[in-house]
Write a protein that holds these residues in place. Structure first.
Motif, PDB file in Angstrom:
ATOM      1  N   ALA A  37       0.801  -1.216   0.000  1.00  0.00           N
ATOM      2  CA  ALA A  37       0.000   0.000   0.000  1.00  0.00           C
ATOM      3  C   ALA A  37       0.837   1.270   0.000  1.00  0.00           C
ATOM      4  O   ALA A  37       0.358   2.320  -0.423  1.00  0.00           O
ATOM      5  CB  ALA A  37      -0.929   0.002   1.216  1.00  0.00           C
ATOM      6  N   LYS A  43      -5.415   3.084   0.145  1.00  0.00           N
ATOM      7  CA  LYS A  43      -4.892   1.807  -0.342  1.00  0.00           C
ATOM      8  C   LYS A  43      -4.586   0.878   0.828  1.00  0.00           C
ATOM      9  O   LYS A  43      -4.738  -0.338   0.717  1.00  0.00           O
ATOM     10  CB  LYS A  43      -3.648   2.025  -1.206  1.00  0.00           C
ATOM     11  N   PHE A  75      -5.888  -1.959  -7.713  1.00  0.00           N
ATOM     12  CA  PHE A  75      -6.402  -0.804  -6.974  1.00  0.00           C
ATOM     13  C   PHE A  75      -6.615   0.362  -7.929  1.00  0.00           C
ATOM     14  O   PHE A  75      -5.710   0.726  -8.677  1.00  0.00           O
ATOM     15  CB  PHE A  75      -5.430  -0.402  -5.859  1.00  0.00           C
TER      16      PHE A  75
END
Length: 78
Positions: A37, A43, A75
Motif C-alpha cells: 500500500a 490503499k 487498486f
C-alpha cells in the motif's frame, strides 16, 4: 500430584507457543499487505480488506504474496 503439575505446565506452555505462532503469522501477513500500500491511507484500507478476503477464500500462504500483489495492482488510481 507432581505429574498433574507437569502436565498442566506443559499444556499451558504448548498453548502459549501456538498462540504466539498464530499472532506472529497474522502480523507478518498484515505487514505484507500493508507493504503493497505504501503511504496511501485509502490503499492501506483496501489492502487490509483484501487480506480479509484472502483469509475468507482460504488462500494458501505460499500464494498470498502473489495474490496480494495482483490485488494491489488492481487498486483504482485516482
Amino acid at each position: 500430584m507432581d505429574y498433574f503439575i507437569v502436565v498442566v505446565t506443559t499444556l499451558a506452555g504448548l498453548y502459549f507457543h501456538w498462540w504466539l505462532y498464530v499472532r506472529i503469522r497474522r502480523w507478518m501477513d498484515r505487514d505484507l499487505a500493508l507493504s503493497f500500500a505504501g503511504t496511501d491511507e485509502h490503499k492501506k484500507a483496501y489492502m487490509l480488506e483484501c487480506l480479509n478476503n484472502a483469509r475468507a477464500q482460504k488462500i494458501k500462504r505460499s500464494e498470498l504474496a502473489a495474490w496480494l500483489e495482483r490485488e494491489a495492482a488492481a487498486f483504482p488510481v485516482d
